[in-house]
Motif scaffolding. Structure first.
Motif, PDB file in Angstrom:
ATOM      1  N   ASP A 126       9.081  44.475  84.397  1.00 44.56           N
ATOM      2  CA  ASP A 126       8.647  43.275  84.071  1.00 44.56           C
ATOM      3  C   ASP A 126       7.255  43.025  83.624  1.00 44.56           C
ATOM      4  OD1 ASP A 126      11.029  41.629  84.552  1.00 44.56           O
ATOM      5  OD2 ASP A 126      10.679  41.500  86.696  1.00 44.56           O
ATOM      6  N   LEU A 127       6.350  43.691  84.210  1.00 45.42           N
ATOM      7  CA  LEU A 127       4.767  43.821  84.023  1.00 45.42           C
ATOM      8  C   LEU A 127       4.766  44.731  82.495  1.00 45.42           C
ATOM      9  CD1 LEU A 127       3.007  43.852  87.210  1.00 45.42           C
ATOM     10  CD2 LEU A 127       3.450  41.850  85.845  1.00 45.42           C
ATOM     11  N   ILE A 128       5.342  45.710  82.519  1.00 39.73           N
ATOM     12  CA  ILE A 128       5.451  46.683  81.442  1.00 39.73           C
ATOM     13  C   ILE A 128       5.752  45.835  80.166  1.00 39.73           C
ATOM     14  CG2 ILE A 128       6.606  48.465  80.202  1.00 39.73           C
ATOM     15  CD1 ILE A 128       6.796  49.735  82.951  1.00 39.73           C
ATOM     16  N   TYR A 129       6.906  44.956  80.264  1.00 42.39           N
ATOM     17  CA  TYR A 129       7.379  44.137  79.090  1.00 42.39           C
ATOM     18  C   TYR A 129       6.361  43.116  78.793  1.00 42.39           C
ATOM     19  CZ  TYR A 129      10.433  40.878  76.653  1.00 42.39           C
ATOM     20  OH  TYR A 129      11.005  39.946  75.769  1.00 42.39           O
ATOM     21  N   LEU A 130       5.616  42.592  79.661  1.00 45.63           N
ATOM     22  CA  LEU A 130       4.622  41.728  79.362  1.00 45.63           C
ATOM     23  C   LEU A 130       3.617  42.049  78.550  1.00 45.63           C
ATOM     24  CD1 LEU A 130       3.739  38.798  79.626  1.00 45.63           C
ATOM     25  CD2 LEU A 130       2.980  38.901  81.871  1.00 45.63           C
ATOM     26  N   VAL A 131       3.165  43.242  79.036  1.00 43.85           N
ATOM     27  CA  VAL A 131       1.836  44.231  78.299  1.00 43.85           C
ATOM     28  C   VAL A 131       2.530  44.392  76.728  1.00 43.85           C
ATOM     29  CG1 VAL A 131       0.608  46.186  78.330  1.00 43.85           C
ATOM     30  CG2 VAL A 131       1.122  44.860  80.219  1.00 43.85           C
ATOM     31  N   ASP A 132       3.891  45.136  76.769  1.00 46.35           N
ATOM     32  CA  ASP A 132       4.346  45.373  75.412  1.00 46.35           C
ATOM     33  C   ASP A 132       4.451  44.140  74.478  1.00 46.35           C
ATOM     34  OD1 ASP A 132       4.707  47.976  76.209  1.00 46.35           O
ATOM     35  OD2 ASP A 132       6.636  47.645  76.702  1.00 46.35           O
ATOM     36  N   GLN A 133       4.790  42.940  74.969  1.00 48.29           N
ATOM     37  CA  GLN A 133       4.775  41.670  74.166  1.00 48.29           C
ATOM     38  C   GLN A 133       3.473  41.329  73.655  1.00 48.29           C
ATOM     39  OE1 GLN A 133       7.080  39.166  77.303  1.00 48.29           O
ATOM     40  NE2 GLN A 133       8.132  38.406  75.499  1.00 48.29           N
ATOM     41  N   VAL A 134       2.551  41.405  74.607  1.00 46.54           N
ATOM     42  CA  VAL A 134       1.010  41.022  74.101  1.00 46.54           C
ATOM     43  C   VAL A 134       0.623  42.048  72.896  1.00 46.54           C
ATOM     44  CG1 VAL A 134      -1.470  41.178  74.825  1.00 46.54           C
ATOM     45  CG2 VAL A 134       0.329  40.041  76.278  1.00 46.54           C
ATOM     46  N   ALA A 135       0.919  43.145  73.104  1.00 42.03           N
ATOM     47  CA  ALA A 135       0.633  44.264  71.963  1.00 42.03           C
ATOM     48  C   ALA A 135       1.376  43.932  70.771  1.00 42.03           C
ATOM     49  CB  ALA A 135       0.782  45.655  72.352  1.00 42.03           C
ATOM     50  N   ASN A 136       2.632  43.758  70.682  1.00 35.15           N
ATOM     51  CA  ASN A 136       3.398  43.462  69.790  1.00 35.15           C
ATOM     52  C   ASN A 136       3.058  42.131  69.022  1.00 35.15           C
ATOM     53  OD1 ASN A 136       5.749  43.974  68.126  1.00 35.15           O
ATOM     54  ND2 ASN A 136       7.034  42.557  69.057  1.00 35.15           N
ATOM     55  N   LEU A 137       2.847  41.094  69.699  1.00 38.60           N
ATOM     56  CA  LEU A 137       2.343  39.718  69.214  1.00 38.60           C
ATOM     57  C   LEU A 137       0.761  40.095  68.412  1.00 38.60           C
ATOM     58  CD1 LEU A 137       2.840  37.329  71.824  1.00 38.60           C
ATOM     59  CD2 LEU A 137       4.076  37.390  69.576  1.00 38.60           C
ATOM     60  N   ALA A 138       0.052  40.891  69.000  1.00 40.77           N
ATOM     61  CA  ALA A 138      -1.408  41.236  68.335  1.00 40.77           C
ATOM     62  C   ALA A 138      -0.934  41.791  67.013  1.00 40.77           C
ATOM     63  CB  ALA A 138      -1.953  41.967  69.369  1.00 40.77           C
ATOM     64  N   SER A 139      -0.170  42.590  66.835  1.00 42.27           N
ATOM     65  CA  SER A 139       0.203  43.396  65.766  1.00 42.27           C
ATOM     66  C   SER A 139       0.751  42.381  64.727  1.00 42.27           C
ATOM     67  CB  SER A 139       1.260  44.911  65.857  1.00 42.27           C
ATOM     68  OG  SER A 139       2.471  44.296  66.395  1.00 42.27           O
ATOM     69  N   ILE A 140       1.656  41.720  65.174  1.00 37.12           N
ATOM     70  CA  ILE A 140       2.134  40.821  64.158  1.00 37.12           C
ATOM     71  C   ILE A 140       1.288  39.617  63.517  1.00 37.12           C
ATOM     72  CG2 ILE A 140       3.771  38.806  63.820  1.00 37.12           C
ATOM     73  CD1 ILE A 140       5.533  40.056  65.955  1.00 37.12           C
ATOM     74  N   LYS A 141       0.234  39.264  64.398  1.00 32.57           N
ATOM     75  CA  LYS A 141      -0.771  38.514  63.799  1.00 32.57           C
ATOM     76  C   LYS A 141      -1.696  39.090  62.952  1.00 32.57           C
ATOM     77  CE  LYS A 141      -2.050  35.326  66.340  1.00 32.57           C
ATOM     78  NZ  LYS A 141      -2.825  34.408  67.882  1.00 32.57           N
ATOM     79  N   ASP A 142      -1.880  40.591  63.116  1.00 32.12           N
ATOM     80  CA  ASP A 142      -2.978  41.197  62.594  1.00 32.12           C
ATOM     81  C   ASP A 142      -2.467  41.574  60.786  1.00 32.12           C
ATOM     82  OD1 ASP A 142      -5.500  42.647  61.944  1.00 32.12           O
ATOM     83  OD2 ASP A 142      -4.803  44.554  63.135  1.00 32.12           O
TER      84      ASP A 142
END
Length: 712
Positions: A600-616
């Motif tokens: 669950d925590l790995i997924y949350l960290v992955d989501q944060v990184a994925n969102l950052a790449s989308i917004k960049d």
């Protein structure tokens, strides 16, 4: 920003215009007339007198103590243009060159109450915007005006790369691309090109109508708010009309859907949800979502609200309780504006009892022993002031409710306590102080400093602590104001650990003061912790950080232009309850070790990184196939991440993205149907991990005590 209520700023074509007023500094065309008109606009003697009074109050009473001088004139000019035309869509470089003549003269004009230049610049902007909107509408009405989405074109979306167009031809080309992007987004959302053009025709037609309906009071309010917001984002001028609407809105502030909204460029953005409000209960609307359309009931037309004033959007959303409103939103994690989601919300009223603190118990084991961790969720710092003033013996408040819950948890034999302040936007300072009183012995809780005045330390804990056991405070980016005062005090006294993500950073206090016409909401004081640190801008930094999907670049005090900065004053003497030396680093190490294997925590960290790449992204493709491929790549990535999580938890992976979406919809419906009276401890990964951190904390402290006894 406020709860579905009017904002004192004025929204114009494509922008929140509190700073529109900066325009006041342009032309040198000044006359001795006290009332000037152009395009049927005229400022009055009363508005001139109001300007002089506001300037005096800002320069003598505002916390920032900022003089109105040439330096501020330059800032005023630049902010006006950015606020008036943030995407550099309407004004031309020739206009900017002409306006620049008065960069350093605005201070003198405002002191005299001379609004002529401001009204003239507003008139120029109005002319440009009206002409452009008419051009757009004529193109959309032309059946032969179609776009070729097979061409490889792109549109810059990097605000740092925007520049004023040199001439009309360059501006026409920019708007051709913007219209193409708008049509493509609507096409990808399911409309035909003809339907997309019709939607945009209504959108820009409404913007033109609103532009043509504005009057002198609108312009004056915008011009003055351009000045007030240079002092800080919470200082605003309310015209008589806005103040009247504001009073009405505040009497209904918890009616509707229970969301704090603000304008951002041409959209209405969700800042946060009111705990236990209709939107919070429904569960789908999230902070940083952008509202693009509003529909009444289950079958009413979704009315496009892009480019609308905030108060007009609010009027559509607000309505009688037990009725339905539908919101079409661009989710915060959307790849582009073509990703829309429609959310159905039952309007209602946030009741005090629904915001009450509630408790739960988490049972955790260290492998050999079972521990009970108490959880108290505090959604707001509330108090029934009317009952309190009447002298009712059983008035409702945060502190009184938490007092009872602590007694109940004590009976259940808890070993430690988590006080959950996530999403708590604040409330009563009195309650923040008295709640702290339950956990520390007598001592100061917060310092309050007004500009050029002594520091007040009257907010104090006055009784012996009720609960003395191990505790942590859980916060996130949406924990604000009174939440930050409480968490900061617990951290400064080293009474417990603060865990989560950096809080909102709202550490200022405003008051309303009348002016010649209308009222001025002005920032006059600032909160400081007992350590001397301000809660303003920086907020409370947790001792141990947890990942969060709320992007601090989108939400928080630091996202506002001209927010008052963080600073520090003298520390006030206070007790330190526990010695955390060397403890936090070990707790962090154990947390990170656990998080590295927790799906669950790995997924949350992955989501944060994925969102950052989308917004960049600095530009957006205008090629349909390229956009579709980009969307598919994002969907595939989301599926990959969720299946990685499911595999880690021993669950069957989803076969495709449709299966994932179907499961997500069922999960959202299930969450919406769950009782708001309970805390879902089993499905809250961050709450579970906070429990384990507290468990580690208790064990390490016990080991330290045992060593101290042995050494003695």
């Amino acid at each position: 920003m406020r709860i579905l209520a009017l904002q004192s700023s004025i929204f114009r074509t494509g922008r929140l215009v509190p700073s529109v007023a900066l325009a006041i500094i342009s032309f040198l065309w000044l006359t001795s007339s006290s009332a000037w008109s152009a395009n049927n606009y005229a400022f009055s003697d009363n508005q001139s007198k109001t300007t002089v009074e506001i300037v005096d109050k800002l320069t003598t009473r505002h916390y920032r103590n900022l003089p109105l001088d040439d330096e501020l004139s330059v800032q005023y000019f630049d902010q006006l243009l950015d606020s008036l035309d943030p995407t550099k869509s309407y004004l031309l470089q020739t206009d900017i060159d002409e306006f620049s003549a008065l960069r350093t003269q605005m201070d003198d004009l405002l002191r005299r109450g001379n609004l002529e230049s401001g009204f003239k610049i507003f008139s120029r902007y109005n002319q440009r915007a009206e002409s452009r909107l008419e051009w757009i509408i004529s193109k959309l009405e032309d059946e032969k005006f179609l776009f070729d989405f097979t061409k490889d074109e792109s549109l810059s979306i990097d605000p740092e790369q925007l520049s004023w167009q040199q001439d009309q031809k360059a501006a026409d080309e920019l708007w051709r691309k913007r219209l193409k992007s708008n049509v493509l987004s609507l096409k990808l959302a399911g409309k035909t090109q003809a339907e997309a053009k019709e939607t945009l025709h209504r959108r820009y037609g409404n913007q033109l109508k609103r532009l043509q309906q504005q009057d002198s009071e609108d312009i004056f309010e915008a011009l003055i708010n351009a000045l007030t917001m240079l002092y800080d984002p919470h200082t605003n001028y309310l015209s008589p009309r806005t103040r009247e609407n504001f009073n009405i809105s505040m009497s209904l502030s918890l009616e509707g859907i229970g969301a704090v909204l603000q304008s951002e460029d041409e959209h209405t953005k969700v800042v946060r949800l009111i705990t236990a409000g209709p939107a919070d209960k429904q569960g789908e609307l999230k902070p940083a979502d952008k509202i693009v359309a509003v529909g009444q009931g289950d079958d009413g037309e979704l009315v496009d609200v892009v480019g609308w004033r905030l108060d007009e959007v609010v009027d559509l959303i607000r309505g009688p309780k037990n009725t339905v409103v539908r919101l079409s939103v661009i989710p915060a994690d959307a790849v582009d504006d073509s990703v829309n989601k429609t959310i159905r919300i039952n309007r209602g009223k946030v009741k005090l009892e629904e915001q009450a603190a509630k408790k739960a118990v988490i049972e955790l084991t260290d492998g050999s022993e079972l521990f009970k961790i108490g959880v108290i969720h505090v959604p707001a710092f509330y108090i029934d002031f009317e009952a309190y003033r009447r002298g009712d013996a059983d008035f409702k408040s945060t502190t009184r409710d938490v007092y009872k819950l602590l007694a109940e948890l004590d009976q259940e034999g808890i070993d430690g306590l988590i006080l959950d302040l996530r999403n708590n936007g604040g409330g009563s300072l009195q309650e923040a102080t008295t709640l702290t009183d339950l956990f520390i012995d007598p001592g100061p809780v917060v310092q309050i400093r007004q500009a050029n005045q002594p520091i007040s330390r009257h907010s104090r804990s006055r009784k012996p602590a009720l609960y003395r056991g191990p505790m942590v405070v859980l916060i996130n980016r949406l924990s604000a104001s009174a939440s930050e005062i409480f968490a900061g005090a617990i951290q400064d006294y080293q009474r417990g650990l603060v865990i989560g993500s950096q809080s909102f950073g709202k550490g200022t206090v405003q008051s309303l003061t009348p002016v010649y016409e209308g009222e001025l909401k002005i920032t006059e004081s600032k909160f400081y912790r007992v350590s001397g640190d301000s809660t303003q801008h920086r907020g409370v930094v947790p001792d141990i950080a947890l990942p969060s999907l709320v992007d601090p670049e989108d939400v928080g005090e630091s996202t506002y232009d001209n927010a008052l900065p963080w600073d520090k004053i003298h520390e006030v003497p206070h007790e330190k309850y526990f010695d955390f030396t060397g403890l936090i680093s070990e707790l962090t190490r154990r947390h990170e070790e656990r998080a590295s294997s927790d799906p669950d925590l790995i997924y949350l960290v992955d989501q944060v990184a994925n969102l950052a790449s989308i917004k960049d992204k600095s530009e957006i493709s205008l090629n349909e196939n390229a956009r579709l491929a980009e969307q598919k790549a994002i969907e595939d990535k989301n599926l990959e991440l969720i299946n990685k999580r499911r595999t880690g938890k021993g669950q069957e992976p989803f076969a495709d993205i449709e299966a994932f979406k179907s499961d997500s919809e069922k999960e959202e419906e299930q969450q919406a149907s769950q009782s708001q009276d309970t805390i879902d401890v089993d499905n809250d990964a961050l709450l579970q991990e906070t429990g384990y951190i507290l468990l580690d904390y208790m064990k390490l402290m016990n080991q330290r005590k045992s060593q101290q006894v042995a050494n003695f």
